[in-house]
Write a protein that holds these residues in place. Structure first.
Motif, mmCIF file in Angstrom:
data_model
loop_
_atom_site.group_PDB
_atom_site.id
_atom_site.type_symbol
_atom_site.label_atom_id
_atom_site.label_comp_id
_atom_site.label_asym_id
_atom_site.label_seq_id
_atom_site.Cartn_x
_atom_site.Cartn_y
_atom_site.Cartn_z
ATOM 1 N N LEU A 1 0.841 -1.056 -0.180
ATOM 2 C CA LEU A 1 0.117 -0.133 0.017
ATOM 3 C C LEU A 1 1.023 1.400 -0.111
ATOM 4 O O LEU A 1 0.584 2.197 -0.790
ATOM 5 C CB LEU A 1 -1.093 0.056 1.207
ATOM 6 N N PHE A 2 1.981 1.384 0.593
ATOM 7 C CA PHE A 2 2.956 2.385 1.015
ATOM 8 C C PHE A 2 3.680 2.558 -0.376
ATOM 9 O O PHE A 2 3.710 3.651 -0.952
ATOM 10 C CB PHE A 2 3.815 2.044 1.778
ATOM 11 N N GLU A 3 3.928 1.356 -0.939
ATOM 12 C CA GLU A 3 4.975 1.525 -2.312
ATOM 13 C C GLU A 3 4.012 1.768 -3.562
ATOM 14 O O GLU A 3 4.705 2.197 -4.491
ATOM 15 C CB GLU A 3 5.629 0.203 -2.606
ATOM 16 N N ASP A 4 2.618 1.431 -3.631
ATOM 17 C CA ASP A 4 1.974 1.597 -4.674
ATOM 18 C C ASP A 4 0.524 2.132 -4.284
ATOM 19 O O ASP A 4 -0.456 1.520 -4.126
ATOM 20 C CB ASP A 4 1.739 0.226 -5.456
ATOM 21 N N PRO A 5 0.507 3.568 -4.246
ATOM 22 C CA PRO A 5 -0.778 4.129 -3.878
ATOM 23 C C PRO A 5 -2.047 3.768 -4.849
ATOM 24 O O PRO A 5 -3.021 4.159 -4.386
ATOM 25 C CB PRO A 5 -0.356 5.651 -3.678
ATOM 26 N N ASP A 6 -1.643 3.511 -5.930
ATOM 27 C CA ASP A 6 -2.643 3.350 -7.117
ATOM 28 C C ASP A 6 -2.983 1.846 -7.172
ATOM 29 O O ASP A 6 -3.797 1.503 -8.242
ATOM 30 C CB ASP A 6 -2.148 3.843 -8.199
ATOM 31 N N ILE A 7 -2.964 0.885 -6.196
ATOM 32 C CA ILE A 7 -3.414 -0.367 -6.097
ATOM 33 C C ILE A 7 -4.944 -0.255 -6.454
ATOM 34 O O ILE A 7 -5.456 0.625 -5.893
ATOM 35 C CB ILE A 7 -2.677 -0.936 -4.936
ATOM 36 N N GLY A 8 -5.419 -1.633 -7.067
ATOM 37 C CA GLY A 8 -6.669 -1.852 -7.317
ATOM 38 C C GLY A 8 -7.578 -2.024 -5.909
ATOM 39 O O GLY A 8 -6.864 -2.335 -4.756
ATOM 40 N N VAL A 9 -8.712 -1.553 -5.938
ATOM 41 C CA VAL A 9 -9.616 -1.707 -4.650
ATOM 42 C C VAL A 9 -9.504 -2.998 -4.122
ATOM 43 O O VAL A 9 -9.696 -3.427 -2.752
ATOM 44 C CB VAL A 9 -11.009 -1.080 -5.124
ATOM 45 N N ASP A 10 -9.946 -3.972 -4.863
ATOM 46 C CA ASP A 10 -9.826 -5.344 -4.319
ATOM 47 C C ASP A 10 -8.641 -5.615 -3.662
ATOM 48 O O ASP A 10 -8.532 -6.516 -2.555
ATOM 49 C CB ASP A 10 -10.148 -6.530 -5.425
ATOM 50 N N ARG A 14 -7.949 -6.533 0.426
ATOM 51 C CA ARG A 14 -7.213 -7.967 0.841
ATOM 52 C C ARG A 14 -5.931 -7.257 1.782
ATOM 53 O O ARG A 14 -5.920 -7.939 2.749
ATOM 54 C CB ARG A 14 -6.961 -8.662 -0.249
ATOM 55 N N PHE A 15 -5.342 -6.614 1.252
ATOM 56 C CA PHE A 15 -3.993 -6.300 2.120
ATOM 57 C C PHE A 15 -4.488 -5.580 3.449
ATOM 58 O O PHE A 15 -3.771 -5.758 4.599
ATOM 59 C CB PHE A 15 -3.151 -5.269 1.341
ATOM 60 N N LEU A 16 -5.399 -4.673 3.431
ATOM 61 C CA LEU A 16 -5.857 -4.017 4.761
ATOM 62 C C LEU A 16 -6.407 -5.374 5.716
ATOM 63 O O LEU A 16 -6.289 -5.048 6.753
ATOM 64 C CB LEU A 16 -6.917 -2.940 4.378
ATOM 65 N N GLY A 17 -7.099 -6.079 5.331
ATOM 66 C CA GLY A 17 -7.672 -7.315 5.819
ATOM 67 C C GLY A 17 -6.438 -8.011 6.768
ATOM 68 O O GLY A 17 -6.739 -8.360 7.920
ATOM 69 N N ILE A 18 -5.562 -8.324 5.875
ATOM 70 C CA ILE A 18 -4.277 -8.988 6.602
ATOM 71 C C ILE A 18 -3.517 -8.012 7.456
ATOM 72 O O ILE A 18 -3.153 -8.558 8.645
ATOM 73 C CB ILE A 18 -3.278 -9.309 5.296
ATOM 74 N N ILE A 19 -3.422 -6.915 7.391
ATOM 75 C CA ILE A 19 -2.886 -5.925 8.281
ATOM 76 C C ILE A 19 -3.544 -6.015 9.763
ATOM 77 O O ILE A 19 -3.182 -5.981 10.451
ATOM 78 C CB ILE A 19 -2.874 -4.528 7.510
ATOM 79 N N VAL A 20 -4.994 -5.622 9.485
ATOM 80 C CA VAL A 20 -5.918 -5.939 10.558
ATOM 81 C C VAL A 20 -5.487 -7.088 11.421
ATOM 82 O O VAL A 20 -5.535 -7.038 12.671
ATOM 83 C CB VAL A 20 -7.357 -5.506 10.246
#
Length: 196
Positions: A1-10, A14-20
């Motif tokens: 997320l930090f390295e690629d601010p234009d990452i797709g919503v899906d 998924r990454f935010l779910g893993i972080i949480v």
């Protein structure tokens, strides 16, 4: 997320779910280590009062109900209508029950069953005594593992060589709490025949 601010919503979701999920896991680990340190050093805070053990069990069951649903494991309760009040720390008792139920469901396969019962209860010398039994028809454990089960950082494999989620502190904390409340905790188990 930090390295690629234009990452797709899906992918972002998924990454935010893993972080949480990982943040919650690390928080639990830190809290367990702190709990263990406080208990071992004698600095744990205890809030004792009269406790209705039926309500404690019901609270623990409600808190773990989603775990049972997600895993497809049935939970059966065998509780008396009423038991005498116990003078204890309610939150610590809930912590014990939550840990025992969580472990039971973790090591029981889909379609299995966990039973929680209160039995052999009586009042002796103005002290309430009872057996609280959590049993499952899961994978069981070896005699050798039972000997070290309540030691810190001890974990059994969920599947061949695969460790469970956790640091292996839960049952060590449970034993410390039970010991400090004047109780005892035991385990009976056979491989592939469940655990009590």
């Amino acid at each position: 997320l930090f390295e690629d601010p234009d990452i797709g919503v899906d992918d972002r979701q998924r990454f935010l779910g893993i972080i949480v999920s990982e943040t919650e896991r690390l928080t639990r680990l830190v809290n367990q280590v702190l709990d263990m340190a406080k208990i071992e050093s004698g600095h744990a805070e205890w809030q004792t009062g009269e406790v209705d053990l039926i309500q404690v069990v019901e609270q623990a069951v409600a808190s773990t109900s989603q775990l049972f649903k997600d895993k497809g494991v049935a939970l059966a309760l065998a509780l008396p209508d009423r038991v005498p009040l116990l003078v204890a720390d309610r939150d610590r008792l809930v912590q014990v029950m939550l840990n025992l139920l969580s472990n039971a469901v973790k090591f029981t396969p889909e379609g299995g069953e966990v039973t929680f019962r209160i039995c052999n209860y009586a009042t002796h010398n103005n002290q309430f005594c009872a057996d609280y039994v959590v049993s499952d028809n899961g994978m069981g454990m070896s005699e050798e593992f039972q000997q070290i089960l309540f030691q810190p950082f001890t974990q059994e494999s969920v599947n061949q060589g695969e460790r469970g989620n956790g640091a292996g502190l839960g049952l060590a904390i449970v034993r410390s709490i039970v010991d400090l409340m004047g109780g005892t905790i035991t385990v009976k188990s056979e491989p592939q025949k469940g655990t009590e």
